[in-house]
Design a protein around this motif. Sequence first.
Motif, PDB file in Angstrom:
ATOM      1  N   ALA A 197      30.468  45.637 -26.245  1.00  0.00           N
ATOM      2  CA  ALA A 197      30.620  44.258 -26.493  1.00  0.00           C
ATOM      3  C   ALA A 197      29.610  44.632 -27.463  1.00  0.00           C
ATOM      4  CB  ALA A 197      29.456  43.868 -25.796  1.00  0.00           C
ATOM      5  N   ASP A 198      29.354  45.252 -28.621  1.00  0.00           N
ATOM      6  CA  ASP A 198      28.474  45.866 -29.729  1.00  0.00           C
ATOM      7  C   ASP A 198      29.700  45.946 -31.121  1.00  0.00           C
ATOM      8  OD1 ASP A 198      25.993  45.372 -28.926  1.00  0.00           O
ATOM      9  OD2 ASP A 198      25.313  48.042 -28.261  1.00  0.00           O
ATOM     10  N   ASP A 199      30.530  46.585 -30.083  1.00  0.00           N
ATOM     11  CA  ASP A 199      31.623  46.763 -31.227  1.00  0.00           C
ATOM     12  C   ASP A 199      32.443  45.717 -31.252  1.00  0.00           C
ATOM     13  OD1 ASP A 199      31.689  49.140 -32.228  1.00  0.00           O
ATOM     14  OD2 ASP A 199      33.634  49.524 -31.665  1.00  0.00           O
ATOM     15  N   SER A 200      32.739  44.833 -30.179  1.00  0.00           N
ATOM     16  CA  SER A 200      34.322  43.805 -30.538  1.00  0.00           C
ATOM     17  C   SER A 200      33.200  42.582 -31.497  1.00  0.00           C
ATOM     18  CB  SER A 200      34.501  43.380 -29.371  1.00  0.00           C
ATOM     19  OG  SER A 200      33.682  43.203 -28.178  1.00  0.00           O
ATOM     20  N   GLU A 244      32.475  36.912 -23.311  1.00  0.00           N
ATOM     21  CA  GLU A 244      33.704  36.813 -22.472  1.00  0.00           C
ATOM     22  C   GLU A 244      33.250  37.708 -21.614  1.00  0.00           C
ATOM     23  OE1 GLU A 244      37.028  37.024 -24.217  1.00  0.00           O
ATOM     24  OE2 GLU A 244      36.907  35.786 -26.140  1.00  0.00           O
ATOM     25  N   PHE A 245      32.648  39.169 -21.626  1.00  0.00           N
ATOM     26  CA  PHE A 245      32.397  39.840 -20.279  1.00  0.00           C
ATOM     27  C   PHE A 245      31.656  41.064 -20.410  1.00  0.00           C
ATOM     28  CE2 PHE A 245      33.931  42.488 -24.126  1.00  0.00           C
ATOM     29  CZ  PHE A 245      33.541  43.873 -23.760  1.00  0.00           C
ATOM     30  N   TYR A 246      29.614  40.110 -20.863  1.00  0.00           N
ATOM     31  CA  TYR A 246      29.591  41.362 -20.930  1.00  0.00           C
ATOM     32  C   TYR A 246      28.252  40.450 -21.555  1.00  0.00           C
ATOM     33  CZ  TYR A 246      25.091  44.565 -22.021  1.00  0.00           C
ATOM     34  OH  TYR A 246      24.579  45.613 -21.519  1.00  0.00           O
ATOM     35  N   THR A 247      26.947  40.289 -20.297  1.00  0.00           N
ATOM     36  CA  THR A 247      25.814  39.516 -20.298  1.00  0.00           C
ATOM     37  C   THR A 247      24.621  40.629 -20.748  1.00  0.00           C
ATOM     38  OG1 THR A 247      26.242  38.017 -18.647  1.00  0.00           O
ATOM     39  CG2 THR A 247      24.307  38.217 -18.753  1.00  0.00           C
ATOM     40  N   ASN A 248      23.453  40.184 -20.868  1.00  0.00           N
ATOM     41  CA  ASN A 248      22.929  41.227 -21.755  1.00  0.00           C
ATOM     42  C   ASN A 248      21.949  41.861 -20.460  1.00  0.00           C
ATOM     43  OD1 ASN A 248      20.076  42.076 -22.560  1.00  0.00           O
ATOM     44  ND2 ASN A 248      20.339  41.536 -23.961  1.00  0.00           N
ATOM     45  N   ARG A 249      22.123  43.207 -20.276  1.00  0.00           N
ATOM     46  CA  ARG A 249      21.964  43.500 -18.686  1.00  0.00           C
ATOM     47  C   ARG A 249      20.371  43.844 -18.574  1.00  0.00           C
ATOM     48  NH1 ARG A 249      26.272  42.930 -18.054  1.00  0.00           N
ATOM     49  NH2 ARG A 249      28.214  44.545 -16.994  1.00  0.00           N
ATOM     50  N   THR A 250      19.096  43.757 -19.292  1.00  0.00           N
ATOM     51  CA  THR A 250      18.135  43.325 -19.429  1.00  0.00           C
ATOM     52  C   THR A 250      17.828  41.495 -18.788  1.00  0.00           C
ATOM     53  OG1 THR A 250      17.375  42.842 -21.722  1.00  0.00           O
ATOM     54  CG2 THR A 250      17.186  44.983 -21.000  1.00  0.00           C
ATOM     55  N   VAL A 251      18.100  41.103 -19.239  1.00  0.00           N
ATOM     56  CA  VAL A 251      18.367  39.882 -18.773  1.00  0.00           C
ATOM     57  C   VAL A 251      18.788  39.475 -16.630  1.00  0.00           C
ATOM     58  CG1 VAL A 251      19.021  37.486 -19.011  1.00  0.00           C
ATOM     59  CG2 VAL A 251      18.382  38.621 -20.847  1.00  0.00           C
ATOM     60  N   VAL A 252      19.871  40.412 -17.159  1.00  0.00           N
ATOM     61  CA  VAL A 252      20.362  40.837 -15.507  1.00  0.00           C
ATOM     62  C   VAL A 252      19.126  41.513 -14.537  1.00  0.00           C
ATOM     63  CG1 VAL A 252      22.194  41.929 -14.027  1.00  0.00           C
ATOM     64  CG2 VAL A 252      22.991  41.197 -16.240  1.00  0.00           C
ATOM     65  N   LYS A 253      18.482  42.092 -15.529  1.00  0.00           N
ATOM     66  CA  LYS A 253      17.510  42.697 -14.274  1.00  0.00           C
ATOM     67  C   LYS A 253      16.783  41.599 -14.032  1.00  0.00           C
ATOM     68  CE  LYS A 253      15.115  45.976 -12.884  1.00  0.00           C
ATOM     69  NZ  LYS A 253      15.620  46.658 -11.312  1.00  0.00           N
ATOM     70  N   LEU A 254      16.097  40.807 -14.610  1.00  0.00           N
ATOM     71  CA  LEU A 254      15.959  39.660 -14.461  1.00  0.00           C
ATOM     72  C   LEU A 254      16.227  39.422 -13.461  1.00  0.00           C
ATOM     73  CD1 LEU A 254      12.809  38.510 -14.935  1.00  0.00           C
ATOM     74  CD2 LEU A 254      13.728  37.456 -16.520  1.00  0.00           C
TER      75      LEU A 254
END
Length: 487
Positions: free
Chosen positions: A160-163, A169-179
């Motif tokens: 996600a960082d690289d592209s 399209e395929f990645y949601t910020n994992r810290t938001v996912v945790k919340l």
Amino acid sequence: MTQQELEKYLWGAATSLRGTIDAGDYKQYIFPLLFYKRICDVYDEEFEKALEESDGDLEYAAFAEHHHFIVPETAHWNSVRETTVNVGIAIQNAMRDIEKANPETLYGIFGDASWTNKNRLSDETLTNLIEHFSQHKLNLKNVPDDQLGNAYEYLIKEFADDSGHTAAEFYTNRTVVKLMTMIMDPQPGESVYDPTCGSGGLLLNCALHLRDEGKEYRTLKLFGQEINLITSAIARMNMFMHGIEEFSIVRGDTLARPAFLHNDELKKFNVILANPPYSIKAWDKKNFENDPYGRNLWGTPPQGCADYAFQQHIQKSLDAENGRSISLWPHGVLFRDSESEMRRKMIEEDLVECVISLGPNLFYNSSMTSCLLITNNNKKPERKGKVLFIQAVNEVRNEKTISYLDPHHIERIYNAYQDFKDEKTFTAVIENDKIVEDKNARLSVQLFVKEEIKEELNFGTVFNTWETDSKKLKTSMNDLFKTLANG
């Protein structure tokens, strides 16, 4: 290997492709190859264990019941590793053969990467890639599910960082996912659905959340739909890499062809978590006006923005008795005039439980601020007829072009949701009737949670203060000069 060593080793495979293909395309080659290596190494491990149990009975060791997945001998990693010419064809054939041998679990899981295009991937490049992955055994003994699953999530983030532009399209910020997961608090046996599941992070974290709490996570029923082929395949691989096998992730267009039906109606779920694609224009508005599944509950969204088509799909898919949802959106869903009537009906039906304003840069490749919209079909009695607004725009850690929620940010927001009460400059509990007094039924958090207003000084006061201080400074300077002169 330690976790860090494993992650460095796996990321090394991706870096070997630099200059050969675009960074945005790494995922469609690295993920399938990693998954292929994993299932072959686990198959060998299971074969050896069965061989030991049966005193060397090869036929017994090959029985399907001793293996998570069947790996035909000709499709094994070792067979492909021996290939030196047309390596791409060998990889592609092996992956297809494994899919055919496991039709119920692995059909289509390796995606549609162009392994045979030698202009992109030469035999030498693929041989080097296979040799890189061959350095370590990725079986369960050497690399448990947890460790490999964490490394897989690490790769998803790095891609996600690289592209850049393709990441959302395929990645949601994992810290938001945790919340989001903490707020929804899925329980053992419940059904969880993500209508636009990307790489499966929201679904996966529901299971991991239960496991971390020491609860039975394997009874959680996980369902997801994803329009992109490779991304839906990554989601399925992500589940298997974490040791989760009871799930259903289907490729398809959720608005045009919802995958999960029951008696010709949308299947109902206890929990829905979503980060839908925002403000998409290419959707079938005309068909939605006469939706066969009755998803136009509050009306038909404008052609240029399908946000409320997804929000209504979510609502229609919730269990009537205890269904609850949380969706990550840009702020426009809270105030756009073109959606005011749909928003009004959602509020009047007492479905909105909470709106959380988050800080900027939580979306990949976008500085926009985001929000969480929480709905609940079964509000607690004390929450009925009310909406909690949380102004968490400052609860964020900024890093270059991306932001994160640290544990203390997550804890503060989560506790505010649990408490459901007014807190000056941070939260406000507002009656539904007051919200819909506004002709556009806006849910913007800043309308209800006011910033602290500093006392304003008039010009006269400021000027007098400046004049007095200037005279004092002048006197002090003169005294200083006299002292120095006398010295």
